[in-house]
Scaffold this motif. Structure first.
Motif, short mmCIF file in Angstrom:
data_model
loop_
_atom_site.label_atom_id
_atom_site.label_comp_id
_atom_site.label_asym_id
_atom_site.label_seq_id
_atom_site.Cartn_x
_atom_site.Cartn_y
_atom_site.Cartn_z
N GLU A 76 15.46 -1.31 -4.51
CA GLU A 76 14.40 -0.33 -4.65
C GLU A 76 13.36 -0.48 -3.55
O GLU A 76 12.85 0.49 -3.02
CB GLU A 76 13.71 -0.47 -6.02
N GLU A 77 13.06 -1.75 -3.20
CA GLU A 77 12.07 -1.99 -2.15
C GLU A 77 12.60 -1.48 -0.81
O GLU A 77 11.86 -0.94 0.00
CB GLU A 77 11.75 -3.48 -2.06
N LYS A 78 13.90 -1.66 -0.58
CA LYS A 78 14.52 -1.17 0.65
C LYS A 78 14.37 0.35 0.75
O LYS A 78 14.00 0.89 1.80
CB LYS A 78 15.99 -1.56 0.69
N GLN A 79 14.64 1.03 -0.35
CA GLN A 79 14.51 2.48 -0.35
C GLN A 79 13.05 2.90 -0.11
O GLN A 79 12.78 3.87 0.59
CB GLN A 79 15.00 3.05 -1.68
N LYS A 83 11.54 5.08 2.93
CA LYS A 83 10.71 6.26 2.66
C LYS A 83 9.39 6.16 3.42
O LYS A 83 8.94 7.14 4.03
CB LYS A 83 10.45 6.37 1.16
N ASN A 84 8.77 4.97 3.39
CA ASN A 84 7.51 4.77 4.11
C ASN A 84 7.71 4.97 5.61
O ASN A 84 6.84 5.52 6.30
CB ASN A 84 6.96 3.37 3.85
N LEU A 85 8.87 4.51 6.11
CA LEU A 85 9.16 4.66 7.53
C LEU A 85 9.26 6.13 7.90
O LEU A 85 8.68 6.57 8.89
CB LEU A 85 10.47 3.94 7.85
N ALA A 86 9.97 6.91 7.08
CA ALA A 86 10.12 8.34 7.35
C ALA A 86 8.77 9.05 7.26
O ALA A 86 8.45 9.91 8.10
CB ALA A 86 11.11 8.95 6.36
N ILE A 166 5.84 0.73 11.76
CA ILE A 166 7.21 1.24 11.78
C ILE A 166 8.17 0.14 12.20
O ILE A 166 9.25 -0.04 11.63
CB ILE A 166 7.32 2.45 12.72
N GLY A 167 7.75 -0.64 13.23
CA GLY A 167 8.60 -1.75 13.67
C GLY A 167 8.78 -2.78 12.56
O GLY A 167 9.89 -3.30 12.38
N LYS A 168 7.71 -3.05 11.82
CA LYS A 168 7.80 -4.01 10.72
C LYS A 168 8.71 -3.46 9.62
O LYS A 168 9.49 -4.19 9.01
CB LYS A 168 6.41 -4.29 10.15
N PHE A 169 8.60 -2.14 9.33
CA PHE A 169 9.45 -1.54 8.32
C PHE A 169 10.93 -1.72 8.69
O PHE A 169 11.77 -2.00 7.84
CB PHE A 169 9.14 -0.05 8.17
N LYS A 170 11.24 -1.55 9.98
CA LYS A 170 12.63 -1.70 10.41
C LYS A 170 13.12 -3.12 10.17
O LYS A 170 14.23 -3.34 9.72
CB LYS A 170 12.75 -1.35 11.89
N HIS A 176 16.02 -6.90 3.90
CA HIS A 176 16.40 -6.53 2.54
C HIS A 176 17.89 -6.18 2.46
O HIS A 176 18.53 -6.41 1.42
CB HIS A 176 15.57 -5.35 2.07
N SER A 177 18.44 -5.63 3.53
CA SER A 177 19.87 -5.32 3.53
C SER A 177 20.69 -6.60 3.39
O SER A 177 21.66 -6.66 2.63
CB SER A 177 20.26 -4.58 4.82
#
Length: 218
Positions: A76-79, A83-86, A166-170, A176-177
């Motif tokens: 869920e956190e990955k999703q 979403k936050n990245l988008a 954004i870089g941190k989100f990636k 998480h993957s």
């Protein structure tokens, strides 16, 4: 059931970090053994802290076999990260477009104001007409500058911060993957493929590819 202990937020964070970093599920005996030293809490408080994390949906708990197992499953956190990245990318693009449009309007208004001033100097339209046009343009220019000033999201410093986020989100998505792969492998060992497919269906919802019983590609 609410925990009896008034849980310390920093200690809750330490426990959550420990559980996520372990990338395995824990039974209550395992947690009661390790968490006192991890979070500097009394062994009698472990259940209250675990309950608090469970109530906040920070960790998952499920009965597997004869006992409850606890873990922080990151799907869920990955999703949410994706979403936050988008959303960050969309907000960034929108902010840049708004600023470009406002800057173009400000420049056009300034150029028109300058042109009117030159025309007045050359003895063109009457001073009264030019004065009215100048007042109108100054009003429009003030409005545009106010709108531009209100676009805090488009400030270069803020935009640079969003790029860093954004870089941190990636990086978070990659981390998480890996955690998901390890967690799912453990759950397959414990409950088998059919159990794992059922858990994916519960966790992923409409994001599940029914044919492969895997998360859909984004």
């Amino acid at each position: 059931m609410a925990p009896k202990t008034n849980c310390n937020p920093l200690k809750l964070a330490s426990i959550l970090t420990y559980i996520q970093a372990s990338r395995v599920a824990h039974n209550i005996k395992d947690l009661e053994k390790h968490l006192p030293s991890v979070a500097s809490i009394n062994g009698m408080q472990v259940k209250d802290y675990i309950q608090a994390l469970s109530d906040d949906s920070k960790i998952r708990v499920e009965k597997i076999g004869s006992g409850n197992w606890y873990w922080s499953f990151p799907s869920e956190e990955k999703q949410q990260v994706e979403k936050n990245l988008a959303e960050a990318k969309a907000a960034h693009a929108k902010a840049e477009a708004v600023v470009a449009d406002l800057q173009a309007k400000v420049s056009a208004a300034q150029e028109q104001q300058q042109a009117d001033a030159e025309e007045e100097d050359e003895g063109g339209e009457s001073r009264e007409v030019l004065g009215e046009r100048k007042a109108k343009l100054q009003g429009e220019l003030a409005v545009l500058r106010k709108e531009l000033a209100g676009c805090g999201d488009a400030d270069p410093t803020i935009l640079e911060k969003k790029r860093e986020e954004i870089g941190k989100f990636k990086q978070d998505v990659e981390t998480h993957s890996d955690a998901i792969i390890n967690m799912e492998a453990w759950m397959v060992d414990v409950g088998g493929d059919e159990y794992m497919c059922g858990k994916r269906r519960e966790l992923y919802g409409d994001q599940l590819d029914e044919e492969s019983c895997m998360l859909k590609e984004i």
